[in-house]
Design a protein around this motif. Structure first.
Motif, short mmCIF file in Angstrom:
data_model
loop_
_atom_site.label_atom_id
_atom_site.label_comp_id
_atom_site.label_asym_id
_atom_site.label_seq_id
_atom_site.Cartn_x
_atom_site.Cartn_y
_atom_site.Cartn_z
N UNK A 61 11.58 8.35 34.72
CA UNK A 61 11.50 7.36 35.80
C UNK A 61 11.16 8.06 37.12
N UNK A 62 10.40 7.36 37.94
CA UNK A 62 9.97 7.97 39.21
C UNK A 62 11.14 8.22 40.16
N UNK A 63 12.25 7.52 39.97
CA UNK A 63 13.41 7.75 40.82
C UNK A 63 14.48 8.58 40.11
N UNK A 96 7.43 9.37 50.87
CA UNK A 96 7.65 7.92 50.97
C UNK A 96 7.91 7.31 49.61
N UNK A 127 7.42 8.15 45.11
CA UNK A 127 6.89 8.87 43.95
C UNK A 127 6.10 7.86 43.14
N UNK A 128 4.81 8.10 43.02
CA UNK A 128 3.94 7.13 42.36
C UNK A 128 3.95 7.29 40.84
N UNK A 133 14.22 -2.04 34.84
CA UNK A 133 13.79 -1.46 36.11
C UNK A 133 12.42 -0.84 35.92
N UNK A 134 11.54 -1.05 36.86
CA UNK A 134 10.22 -0.43 36.73
C UNK A 134 10.36 1.09 36.71
N UNK A 135 9.69 1.71 35.79
CA UNK A 135 9.79 3.16 35.65
C UNK A 135 9.05 3.85 36.79
N UNK A 136 7.84 3.39 37.05
CA UNK A 136 7.03 3.94 38.13
C UNK A 136 6.14 2.82 38.69
N UNK A 137 5.78 2.88 39.96
CA UNK A 137 6.21 3.85 40.96
C UNK A 137 7.66 3.68 41.34
N UNK A 138 8.18 4.66 42.08
CA UNK A 138 9.57 4.62 42.47
C UNK A 138 9.79 3.83 43.74
N UNK A 139 10.96 3.99 44.30
CA UNK A 139 11.32 3.20 45.48
C UNK A 139 10.53 3.65 46.71
N UNK A 140 10.32 2.68 47.59
CA UNK A 140 9.66 2.97 48.86
C UNK A 140 10.73 3.37 49.87
#
Lengths: 282, 28
Positions: A8-10, A38, A40-41, B17-24
């Motif tokens: 996961x990006x987070x 800002x 992680x894409x 939860x969306x895997x990517x993209x992450x939080x802004x």
């Protein structure tokens, strides 16, 4: 035998890699401003049989108001809001984790400025080679040198210049970096001493009436006005900007051995500053 | 040959939860 993961990006590992990338990219700069993470894409982790991993990361960065020479940690810097024309950097970064240590081995960035929030009456970003804006910067430097005792400064770099239409004419806002200088007659040369005092200045006002404040990297100088006697004009030793660059951009660095990990966006790559010779970790 | 039914009864809404993209962190 090669394991490919898409965390996961987070996730903690994504955040760790992104912060390493952010710090690395900021350390590449000698001009312009620090950038803050800002979003992680995307992230992909390729783990080899020997246990070493390659992280392929896509991140979105935003320009802060901290100059790269400012020792303030980027975490304590303020991201420029959209209304002040935010500058965004999109970067593909390749990192390797060897023995638990993450290091950047390649990256590619493109930089864009926000245009959608430009409004009538707001400050609009000007090209860094705008003649009137540079005259304003020079007037600001003269104002500064008029009130500094026993020390003179010259211009090291112009960071941002913008203007706003007001009733008295265009009002300018400028950000620039100064360095202690040795001045004889009307010529000022920057001190080559690495301990030469440097500072980051902001100036605001009408063309010949700037109000200047400088941060000498943790020392805030008093705000001054333009009522002092003018000193001889100082030749601007401005960091040279070619073409129509409107702002300092993220450096583009390319490692040909890892080209396969970086997405092929040749058209976008044309926007970045000419490539700095790669100095890649052994 | 016998087959194994791996179907699990769904009792509530699935929130992925969306895997990517992450939080802004600042703004989009």
């Amino acid at each position: 035998q090669i394991n490919v993961q898409r965390p996961m990006c987070d996730s903690p590992e994504a955040e760790e890699a992104a912060l390493v990338a952010q710090d690395y990219l900021n350390a590449q700069h000698k001009h312009g401003y620090k950038y803050a993470l800002n979003r992680i894409e995307d992230i992909k982790i390729v783990t080899m049989p020997d246990g070493n991993s390659t992280f392929v990361l896509e991140i979105d960065l935003l320009e802060t108001d901290c100059h790269v020479l400012d020792p303030t940690p980027v975490a304590n810097c303020t991201v420029r809001p959209k209304i002040l024309t935010a500058v965004e950097g999109d970067c593909d970064v390749v990192l390797k984790r060897v023995g638990g240590v993450l290091t950047v081995t390649a990256f590619k960035c493109k930089t864009e400025e926000s245009r959608e929030d430009i409004c009538v009456g707001c400050f609009n970003l000007l090209p860094l080679n705008d003649t009137a804006a540079l005259e304003f910067v020079n007037a600001s430097l003269i104002t500064l040198n008029n009130i500094t005792a026993n020390v003179s400064y010259t211009l090291l770099e112009v960071g941002r210049v913008s203007s706003q239409v007001v009733s008295g004419g265009p009002q300018y806002s400028a950000e620039f970096v100064i360095v202690e200088a040795n001045c004889t007659d009307s010529v000022c040369l920057p001190l080559s001493d690495p301990l030469a005092e440097r500072g980051f200045c902001t100036a605001l006002g009408l063309h010949s009436q700037p109000t200047v404040a400088c941060k000498m990297f943790n020392i805030l100088m008093p705000v001054v006005d333009a009522n002092n006697t003018a000193v001889p004009a100082l030749p601007p030793a401005v960091h040279v900007h070619t073409g129509s660059l409107r702002h300092h951009k993220l450096t583009s660095l390319h490692d040909p051995y890892l080209v396969g990990f970086l997405s092929a966006e040749s058209a976008e790559s044309a926007e970045v500053v000419p490539v700095v010779p790669a100095v890649v970790d052994a | 040959p016998a087959t194994l039914d791996l179907t699990v009864a769904q009792t509530g809404p699935v929130l992925l939860a969306p895997v990517c993209p992450g939080r802004v962190r600042f703004f989009k």
